[in-house]
Every structure is written in C-alpha cells, then in structure tokens.
Design a protein around this motif. Structure first.
Motif, PDB file in Angstrom:
ATOM      1  N   GLN A 268     -28.760 -13.417 105.202  1.00 32.66           N
ATOM      2  CA  GLN A 268     -30.110 -13.973 105.156  1.00 32.66           C
ATOM      3  C   GLN A 268     -30.585 -14.148 103.715  1.00 32.66           C
ATOM      4  O   GLN A 268     -31.327 -15.086 103.410  1.00 32.66           O
ATOM      5  CB  GLN A 268     -31.074 -13.056 105.911  1.00 32.66           C
ATOM      6  CG  GLN A 268     -30.912 -13.074 107.413  1.00 32.66           C
ATOM      7  CD  GLN A 268     -31.760 -12.015 108.107  1.00 32.66           C
ATOM      8  OE1 GLN A 268     -32.518 -11.304 107.469  1.00 32.66           O
ATOM      9  NE2 GLN A 268     -31.623 -11.901 109.417  1.00 32.66           N
ATOM     10  N   SER A 269     -30.111 -13.280 102.822  1.00 32.91           N
ATOM     11  CA  SER A 269     -30.548 -13.333 101.430  1.00 32.91           C
ATOM     12  C   SER A 269     -30.051 -14.577 100.709  1.00 32.91           C
ATOM     13  O   SER A 269     -30.568 -14.933  99.654  1.00 32.91           O
ATOM     14  CB  SER A 269     -30.075 -12.085 100.681  1.00 32.91           C
ATOM     15  OG  SER A 269     -30.647 -10.926 101.245  1.00 32.91           O
ATOM     16  N   THR A 270     -29.046 -15.243 101.241  1.00 37.12           N
ATOM     17  CA  THR A 270     -28.571 -16.480 100.626  1.00 37.12           C
ATOM     18  C   THR A 270     -29.528 -17.634 100.893  1.00 37.12           C
ATOM     19  O   THR A 270     -29.408 -18.691 100.278  1.00 37.12           O
ATOM     20  CB  THR A 270     -27.196 -16.854 101.175  1.00 37.12           C
ATOM     21  OG1 THR A 270     -27.304 -17.136 102.589  1.00 37.12           O
ATOM     22  CG2 THR A 270     -26.192 -15.730 100.963  1.00 37.12           C
ATOM     23  N   GLY A 271     -30.470 -17.438 101.822  1.00 39.77           N
ATOM     24  CA  GLY A 271     -31.383 -18.509 102.209  1.00 39.77           C
ATOM     25  C   GLY A 271     -30.814 -19.402 103.286  1.00 39.77           C
ATOM     26  O   GLY A 271     -31.519 -20.258 103.831  1.00 39.77           O
ATOM     27  N   LEU A 272     -29.544 -19.215 103.635  1.00 42.23           N
ATOM     28  CA  LEU A 272     -28.888 -20.116 104.576  1.00 42.23           C
ATOM     29  C   LEU A 272     -29.155 -19.757 106.028  1.00 42.23           C
ATOM     30  O   LEU A 272     -28.647 -20.425 106.933  1.00 42.23           O
ATOM     31  CB  LEU A 272     -27.387 -20.127 104.309  1.00 42.23           C
ATOM     32  CG  LEU A 272     -26.990 -20.628 102.918  1.00 42.23           C
ATOM     33  CD1 LEU A 272     -25.474 -20.594 102.750  1.00 42.23           C
ATOM     34  CD2 LEU A 272     -27.523 -22.030 102.669  1.00 42.23           C
ATOM     35  N   ALA A 273     -29.943 -18.696 106.260  1.00 44.89           N
ATOM     36  CA  ALA A 273     -30.341 -18.399 107.640  1.00 44.89           C
ATOM     37  C   ALA A 273     -31.350 -19.418 108.137  1.00 44.89           C
ATOM     38  O   ALA A 273     -31.700 -19.439 109.309  1.00 44.89           O
ATOM     39  CB  ALA A 273     -30.924 -16.997 107.735  1.00 44.89           C
ATOM     40  N   LEU A 274     -31.847 -20.246 107.213  1.00 47.23           N
ATOM     41  CA  LEU A 274     -32.725 -21.357 107.558  1.00 47.23           C
ATOM     42  C   LEU A 274     -31.977 -22.656 107.303  1.00 47.23           C
ATOM     43  O   LEU A 274     -31.146 -22.742 106.394  1.00 47.23           O
ATOM     44  CB  LEU A 274     -33.997 -21.316 106.703  1.00 47.23           C
ATOM     45  CG  LEU A 274     -34.785 -20.013 106.709  1.00 47.23           C
ATOM     46  CD1 LEU A 274     -35.914 -20.087 105.697  1.00 47.23           C
ATOM     47  CD2 LEU A 274     -35.336 -19.719 108.101  1.00 47.23           C
ATOM     48  N   HIS A 716     -31.094 -22.896  88.383  1.00 50.64           N
ATOM     49  CA  HIS A 716     -31.874 -24.131  88.339  1.00 50.64           C
ATOM     50  C   HIS A 716     -31.494 -25.122  89.438  1.00 50.64           C
ATOM     51  O   HIS A 716     -31.875 -26.284  89.370  1.00 50.64           O
ATOM     52  CB  HIS A 716     -31.767 -24.816  86.966  1.00 50.64           C
ATOM     53  CG  HIS A 716     -32.456 -24.042  85.883  1.00 50.64           C
ATOM     54  ND1 HIS A 716     -33.824 -24.039  85.723  1.00 50.64           N
ATOM     55  CD2 HIS A 716     -31.952 -23.224  84.917  1.00 50.64           C
ATOM     56  CE1 HIS A 716     -34.134 -23.262  84.696  1.00 50.64           C
ATOM     57  NE2 HIS A 716     -33.027 -22.750  84.195  1.00 50.64           N
ATOM     58  N   GLN A 717     -30.755 -24.647  90.421  1.00 49.30           N
ATOM     59  CA  GLN A 717     -30.609 -25.439  91.636  1.00 49.30           C
ATOM     60  C   GLN A 717     -31.803 -25.124  92.530  1.00 49.30           C
ATOM     61  O   GLN A 717     -32.488 -24.123  92.352  1.00 49.30           O
ATOM     62  CB  GLN A 717     -29.300 -25.107  92.350  1.00 49.30           C
ATOM     63  CG  GLN A 717     -28.056 -25.364  91.499  1.00 49.30           C
ATOM     64  CD  GLN A 717     -27.936 -26.807  91.071  1.00 49.30           C
ATOM     65  OE1 GLN A 717     -27.933 -27.707  91.903  1.00 49.30           O
ATOM     66  NE2 GLN A 717     -27.854 -27.026  89.766  1.00 49.30           N
ATOM     67  N   ALA A 718     -32.056 -25.983  93.495  1.00 50.83           N
ATOM     68  CA  ALA A 718     -33.204 -25.770  94.380  1.00 50.83           C
ATOM     69  C   ALA A 718     -32.883 -26.317  95.761  1.00 50.83           C
ATOM     70  O   ALA A 718     -31.962 -27.118  95.936  1.00 50.83           O
ATOM     71  CB  ALA A 718     -34.456 -26.450  93.813  1.00 50.83           C
ATOM     72  N   ALA A 719     -33.638 -25.877  96.741  1.00 52.14           N
ATOM     73  CA  ALA A 719     -33.425 -26.339  98.113  1.00 52.14           C
ATOM     74  C   ALA A 719     -34.720 -26.221  98.900  1.00 52.14           C
ATOM     75  O   ALA A 719     -35.564 -25.367  98.618  1.00 52.14           O
ATOM     76  CB  ALA A 719     -32.315 -25.535  98.789  1.00 52.14           C
ATOM     77  N   LEU A 720     -34.838 -27.108  99.882  1.00 54.11           N
ATOM     78  CA  LEU A 720     -35.966 -27.101 100.818  1.00 54.11           C
ATOM     79  C   LEU A 720     -35.430 -26.703 102.183  1.00 54.11           C
ATOM     80  O   LEU A 720     -34.425 -27.249 102.642  1.00 54.11           O
ATOM     81  CB  LEU A 720     -36.617 -28.481 100.883  1.00 54.11           C
ATOM     82  CG  LEU A 720     -37.751 -28.649 101.904  1.00 54.11           C
ATOM     83  CD1 LEU A 720     -38.965 -27.809 101.502  1.00 54.11           C
ATOM     84  CD2 LEU A 720     -38.147 -30.121 102.021  1.00 54.11           C
ATOM     85  N   PHE A 721     -36.097 -25.755 102.847  1.00 54.10           N
ATOM     86  CA  PHE A 721     -35.618 -25.220 104.115  1.00 54.10           C
ATOM     87  C   PHE A 721     -36.666 -25.399 105.216  1.00 54.10           C
ATOM     88  O   PHE A 721     -37.873 -25.415 104.945  1.00 54.10           O
ATOM     89  CB  PHE A 721     -35.307 -23.725 103.990  1.00 54.10           C
ATOM     90  CG  PHE A 721     -34.204 -23.395 103.049  1.00 54.10           C
ATOM     91  CD1 PHE A 721     -32.894 -23.349 103.482  1.00 54.10           C
ATOM     92  CD2 PHE A 721     -34.465 -23.124 101.713  1.00 54.10           C
ATOM     93  CE1 PHE A 721     -31.866 -23.033 102.607  1.00 54.10           C
ATOM     94  CE2 PHE A 721     -33.457 -22.803 100.835  1.00 54.10           C
ATOM     95  CZ  PHE A 721     -32.147 -22.769 101.279  1.00 54.10           C
ATOM     96  N   ASP A 722     -36.157 -25.469 106.435  1.00 49.51           N
ATOM     97  CA  ASP A 722     -37.016 -25.388 107.614  1.00 49.51           C
ATOM     98  C   ASP A 722     -37.296 -23.906 107.866  1.00 49.51           C
ATOM     99  O   ASP A 722     -36.414 -23.149 108.269  1.00 49.51           O
ATOM    100  CB  ASP A 722     -36.312 -26.014 108.821  1.00 49.51           C
ATOM    101  CG  ASP A 722     -37.125 -25.890 110.107  1.00 49.51           C
ATOM    102  OD1 ASP A 722     -38.259 -25.374 110.041  1.00 49.51           O
ATOM    103  OD2 ASP A 722     -36.624 -26.309 111.161  1.00 49.51           O
TER     104      ASP A 722
END
Length: 811
Positions: A268-274, A716-722
């Motif tokens: 979940q800490s990778t942000g990929l759970a969303l 400095h990478q970024a992402a938008l999640f649901d």
C-alpha cells in the motif's frame, strides 16, 4: 448373535502367564468383527456391537480353596471361557476350578483354549512337565466329544504354530460361530488395507514435512523480499521497491493464504493500492501538483511547463505556460473557473478553465498577483507598471498604483468589493500613502494617509470596516463602504494593535501602554475596559464572538465575555498558558499550560471539564469533536473533545503540514516527520490507509471530495490516483496483490538483473522464478505447480532459469 451376557468372555490364566493374558485381553477388546459377518452382540454393553467387549481378566491368583462369589458371578455372566494354556495353567488349581465351574453351568461347548507355551497332550505320552492343557480342560473336552482319544481344538499362539494373531482369531471365530478361515481371510484383507492406509499416511506425513520445510524456505525468502521493499521505499527508491513489495505478498492460489499486515502495508505504501489515472509523463521532473478549487482540475508545475489536467480522468487538457521559479507562480479563483499562470518571460496569462481559452495576458516582469475573493478581479504587481487591477473576465485595466510596494492576502476585503493599497515610502520600513479603492470600478474611495510600514490594514469579515495604523502610531477606523473615517482608535504614539470580532460588530483595541478595551462598531462606542493581566499579545475569539481570550507573552491570560467584556476566568502566573483554541461551536476552550499539561474548559464559565495529560504541550488541530495535541516527546494524539479520551496515537507529525482536513472534513491527511503520509477518520482516529510510506513522497494533495489523490515523489515523478477505495475497506492479501497487478500493471516492472545475480543476497529468493513478480502463482493452480517444480529444479541445477524475455519485459 444376540446379547445376553455382561462379559463377552472370561480369560482364565495362571498368574505366571499374566503378561500373555494382558496382551490377549487388549487384542480381543480392540478387535472389530467385520460387518460382513453380520451383527454380533455378545453382551448388553452398547459398545459391544461387533466386538468382544468387555472381556473379564481382573483377578489375581488366589490360594487354594473354593471359587469366590465374584469370580463365580463373572463366569456366569460371561458368554465364553478362554483358557490360556501353558504348563503353568496346567498345574494351576485356580484355572482348573474355573474350567470345572464354567462346565457345571452346562456351557462346556463355550470353552475355548489358546496355547501360550508347552506341548498339547504331552501328558498322554508321559511328559507331564510339558503338558499345556489343564486336566480339567482335557476332562471337559473328553466328556464333550465322547471319545477316548483326547483332541482339544485350540488356537496355538506359539511362533512355530499359528502365531499369536491367528491363534486368537481362531478363538474369536469359535466364540462367534464362524469359520476361522473366513475370519482370517477377512482379517488379512483388512490388514492389507490398513497397511496401505498407513503407507499413505506415512507418505502424506513425509510430504507434509517436506512441504512444510519448503514452505518455510519460501516464506523466509518472501519476508526477505518484503523487508527489502520496505527498505527501498524508505530510501526513496520507489521504482526499485515496487517489484519487491509485490514479491513480498503471498501469490494467489497459495496453499496457506495467511494474512500478513506488514506485507499489505508495504505494498500500500507504494501508492499502487489505488488505480493510477495519470503519471504526468510528458511533464518531466514535476515539482508540484495543485488541485484547483471547484474539484474539476489540477495544475502540474515541472521543469518544462505548467499543465492543466482533468481530475476525474487524469487527461491532460492544455499546456498553460512555462514554469518560472522566480515568477509570480499561479493563482486561481475560488471556484477554479479562472487561473493565472506566469510564463517564462515573467508575463502572466489568465485562462478560462471551463473553455480552455486564454482570457488576457499581463506584460512581462509580473512579480506578484492575487484574485479577489469573488473572482471578479485580478491584482498584479510588475516592475514597470506597479500595481494594476484588472477585470478578470475581460482583461480591462481598472486602475493603477505605480509605486505599489507589495501584494498581500489582506489587500482585498473578504467580499472582494474593496481593495487597500500601500505604496513605497521614502524611508526604510515606512510605507505611504495608503489608499482605499472600489474594486468593482477601480474608483479611489479614500486616501488613508501615511501608514505604518510593518502593520498592514485589516478589513472586518463583512468588509464594512477597515483598520489602519498611521505613520505616527495613531489608529483610525474607516467605513470601507463609503471611504469615510469612522473614528480614532488611539492618539499619536498610543496605538498598539486591534482585532475585529468574527461577527464584525465589535473591536478589541490594545494601546501602546497595554491598556485594552472592547468597542462596539455601530455605533462606535466603548463597551468596557478590560483588566488584562500582563501585556496582551494574542487574542482569540470564539466563532460567534461570544467569548474572547487574551494572553500575554508571559502566558498570563483571561477568558472574557465577548459581548459585555466581563471577565469569566483568569490564568495567573502559576497556571500561565502557552496556547489556547476554541471549539468550532465556541462551547469549549482548550488550553495548554506553560508548565505542561492542559485542560478542556467550559467556555461559558472557564470551569475545567477534562484535564489533559501532563505531557501535553501544544494544540495542532481542532475540528468538530476532535482535538490533536502534541506531547513533550513531540508525538501527537487525537482526543475526543467531549470526553478527553485518547482516540488514536498519531506519531510525530511534520511541523509545517502535519495535518490537513480532507474529504469534506471526514478524514485527516497526516504527514509524519519521517515522511509517511496516511489517512485517518477525523471522528475517531480509525486508520484508513497508507498514502505514501516514509521517504517516498515530497508532497500529497487530495481533492475536496476525497476521490482523487496526487503524489509528488522524491525523485520528482508524480501520479494521480483514484482514491475512492479509501471510502471503502481497502483490499488485503491476495486480493490487494491482484488489484495492484491488474490495475497498475504498467507500473510493475521485472526485477533488475543485478538482483538475480549470484552475488545478490536475493538470488536464492528470485532465481528459478519469473522475472515479473505479478506472474508468480501458488500451488493451488496448475501454473503454480509448474513454477514450483521449475523453481526447485533450477535450485538443484536440473533446469535452466527463466530469461527476462519470459516475462515480456526487456532489461
């Protein structure tokens, strides 16, 4: 056979043969007569169905004499008599008496012999010492068969004869009235089945032991991969951490899908759970992501440009300018309908975000800019033109202040209809003159006169009143609607400070000599002089302005009725305060004492309702029924205002942006000092989920409705999640892993070749497995079985390892 006895059999034996008798007793009672023989009930005991149960053996060798009543009764209650034959029993008077008594019951045909030792019929040949049959048995047999030549039929347990098992089976056959051969055949088949079953059990046990050993090996390797993924995340190496975080989860179709909360947390800490909606790949190194008011759009700023994106889909709408570190940045109206963005040449372009059209531009060298609260006007400051007020819808210039010093947040009145400007003066630290403008038309309403530099004019919340501090340290109250002076606050040299009430109908004035008074604004007249302890340096009004707290720099404080000026409570030097805050409704007052600890007070009386922990030393946040306080160890706690009960421990929060209220006030977005971002319920502190683990993210932004989340990573990478899954219960275990591998497959690459090299500490865990961890499967699937066989074959040197092409990703 119908049941009518208490005992299935009575074992008669000499005391010297008690070991054999015990063995026989256990064998008979444990034996189950095959169901194919038919129903057998030898006794009234319910446990005797198709069994010889119970069997009587409980007596000791007794001296000569008549049989005791207990033994006679046991013999009478027994279906059969089994005589253990040996030279010992042949000479035993007790055994002979039991045989004769049983025969006297007219049941001589129910006497059965089993030879334990000696020779049968040896006495007939003059060898009395070896004779195994007791005389009473030989006599009974002779009477039963009516023959001169004695032939006692017995099971012979000697190794040279039937053997122990066949011997007692022959006895059982006689007792139940079936052929001994039939019983032996059925017993042989049953024992063969038992041996096969035992072999199967042994094989299964061996397989289980080997499987358990293999499972522990694989499980230890999984934990090793999980912990390394956690380490990489803390180091900020998100891309390298992702395959390890996935590999740290148990694969789907695992035999033992045991929960692992730590593995869930790492993934979940990778942000990929969303689900990722956008990675802003076209933007280069992203420095910031800002969600615009209105909840429809966001702006990214990168080394290359600023871009406008649709929040719901992550679709790029337009490039709106080249980011300039030294420019005016960006500003947006409260509804997000207009956005002003600086360009590479320090000019500014105003965009209509709904139509994606340029509205107008402002010439180069723009240093500062601000939209009016109502979004109707844009105020800019350039090096060439100074301050200029623009019609935000048309770009028409409304007015200009050539010598404008700075643009600040308090320049516009809260309703956006008035604007105050302060121009540069001739002396360092002194600004003059001040001017009041009608922001709708650009018309000057009043010249405020030379103003004090450090003290900026203040508007009341309704925009009706304006406070200024003049250059001579006098104070003046202006009617901002009319531009007319409403009254003097203090004569020259005597004005200290002033604060409007939130309701805009009262004013607190502090003079240079620290005398403090409460005033009514309409009409402008004094309500009361306040006997403020110490020199008032801070003032805190309740939301409805019914209560007021004043506090000196030494912490001496007082609680006042904000309407009448009546003192309700005082906090003297021994209870001096370091901070205080009212609840949203103004009914409660939270105070932190300088000496440590604090209390939740009834704001109407100042009475303490709840004492806070002595380690409490600061107020971080207060909203609805929740309070966050920090302790002397810097850790923060969420506390229920109504009871003072600790709801959750929050860790050490960041000093700058440790708490943000998101999702319409339902959630707390927490930023810990170690860099971890997480969500908790604002009501009870319940943990909702990890947003980004420590060391991964530079900043996090969430939409007002809590459905979208933007993360700017340390690289400095970024992402938008649901982020909508946060409103539900996030998946865990294999469900979480499958979601990540399905929804964000493009974000999960194969392991690096260096991680699988023999010099790598992870070689044993990775060699023999597919390069992409999302391809790993458990043993409950055919694919998982094949993978497992190949894994062990590779480890044994019997097969080739996977190549990177097998996972469809190049190194």
């Amino acid at each position: 056979m119908n049941a009518s006895y208490r005992y299935a059999a009575f074992i008669s034996y000499a005391n010297a043969d008690r070991t054999f008798a015990r063995r026989l007793h256990r064998a008979l009672e444990a034996y189950h007569i095959p169901a194919a023989i038919g129903p057998v009930h030898l006794t009234d005991d319910l446990r005797s169905r198709n069994r010889l149960y119970p069997v009587f053996r409980d007596r000791e060798e007794l001296p000569s004499g008549p049989l005791g009543e207990a033994i006679q009764k046991a013999l009478g209650d027994s279906s059969a008599l089994i005589v253990v034959c040996s030279p010992n029993s042949a000479r035993s008077e007790w055994v002979n008496k039991e045989i004769r008594y049983f025969e006297s019951l007219d049941r001589g045909d129910r006497i059965f012999a089993i030879i334990a030792a000696g020779e049968p019929n040896a006495a007939e040949h003059g060898n009395e010492r070896s004779e195994c049959f007791p005389p009473a048995l030989r006599a009974a047999t002779r009477r039963a068969v009516g023959e001169a030549e004695l032939e006692v039929v017995a099971g012979d347990a000697r190794r040279s004869a039937d053997g122990f098992r066949n011997a007692w089976l022959k006895v059982v056959a006689g007792i139940i009235g079936v052929s001994a051969g039939v019983l032996r055949d059925r017993d042989r088949r049953r024992r063969a089945r038992q041996r096969l079953g035992n072999f199967g059990i042994a094989a299964a046990l061996i397989a289980f032991v080997l499987g358990a050993a293999a499972w522990f090996v694989i499980e230890n390797e999984r934990i090793q991969l999980r912990d390394h993924g956690k380490f990489l995340l803390r180091s900020g190496a998100l891309k390298a951490a992702v395959p390890f975080a996935v590999a740290g989860m148990r694969p789907p179709e695992s035999i033992l899908p045991l929960p692992d909360a730590e593995a869930d947390k790492v993934l979940q800490s990778t942000g990929l759970a969303l689900k990722r909606l956008s990675t802003f790949e076209s933007e280069g190194a992203v420095s910031s992501v800002r969600m615009l008011p209105g909840g429809r759009l966001l702006v990214t700023a990168s080394s290359n440009q600023r871009s406008l994106w649709e929040i719901n889909t992550g679709r790029k709408l337009a490039a709106i300018g080249t980011a300039n570190v030294f420019g005016a940045g960006e500003a947006a109206t409260k509804d997000g309908s207009l956005i002003a963005v600086d360009q590479n040449d320090d000019s500014v372009v105003v965009w209509d975000t709904s139509r994606l059209m340029r509205v107008f531009s402002v010439s180069p060298s723009v240093q500062e800019m601000q939209f009016s609260p109502d979004g109707q006007r844009l105020f800019t400051r350039t090096l060439e033109e100074g301050g200029v007020l623009w019609n935000a819808a048309s770009g028409a210039k409304l007015m200009q202040v050539p010598e404008l010093d700075h643009i600040t947040l308090g320049d516009f009145s809260p309703d956006g209809t008035r604007l105050v400007t302060v121009s540069r003066g001739t002396e360092v630290g002194r600004l003059r003159p001040g001017e009041l403008w009608d922001a709708s038309t650009g018309r000057k309403l009043a010249i405020l006169g030379p103003l004090d530099g450090p003290w900026h004019p203040k508007f009341s919340n309704d925009g009706v009143w304006l406070l200024v501090r003049n250059e001579d340290n006098s104070g003046t109250l202006w009617n901002a609607r009319t531009g007319v002076e409403a009254g003097a606050l203090a004569p020259a040299g005597m004005f200290g400070d002033a604060e409007f009430s939130p309701t805009s109908d009262r004013l607190l004035i502090v003079s240079a000599d620290n005398s403090t008074s409460l005033w009514n604004l309409a009409p402008f007249e004094k309500i009361a002089d306040l006997d403020v302890p110490g020199a008032a340096r801070s003032y805190d009004w309740s939301t409805r302005a019914t209560r007021l707290v004043t506090r000196s720099s030494e912490g001496e404080a007082a609680l006042w009725d904000g309407v009448s000026g009546t003192k309700l409570a005082a906090f003297s030097s021994d209870s001096a305060l370091s901070s205080e805050s009212f609840s949203d409704d103004g009914a409660l007052l939270v105070v932190i004492r300088k000496g440590g600890g604090g209390a939740i007070l009834d704001a109407s009386t100042g009475r303490a309702l709840v004492e806070l922990d002595q380690s409490s030393n600061g107020i971080t946040y207060i909203h609805a029924n929740s309070l966050i306080v920090t302790r002397t160890d810097s850790a923060a706690s969420l506390i229920a205002l109504d009871s003072g009960r600790t709801l959750a421990e929050l860790g050490v929060l960041d000093n700058q942006d440790g708490v943000a209220l998101v999702n319409k006030g339902r959630w707390l977005l927490l930023h810990e000092q170690n860099g971890e971002f997480s969500l908790r319920s604002a009501d009870n502190g319940a943990f909702i989920g990890i947003v980004a683990s420590a060391g991964v993210a530079r900043s996090v932004a969430m939409s007002a409705d809590g459905t979208r989340l933007a993360i700017v990573y340390t690289d400095h990478q970024a992402a938008l999640f649901d982020a909508s899954p946060f409103a539900r219960e996030l998946p865990t275990g294999s469900a979480l892993r499958e979601f990540v591998c399905t929804a964000n497959a493009d974000a999960i690459g194969p392991f690096r070749a260096a991680d699988r090299s023999m010099s790598s500490p992870f070689a044993a865990a990775l060699v023999g497995k597919p390069w992409n961890p999302c391809a790993w499967r458990g043993l409950l699937s055919a694919q998982g079985v094949v993978q497992s066989l190949r894994y062990w074959a590779v480890r044994a040197g019997a097969s080739w390892d996977y190549r990177c092409q097998d996972c469809g990703a190049a190194q």
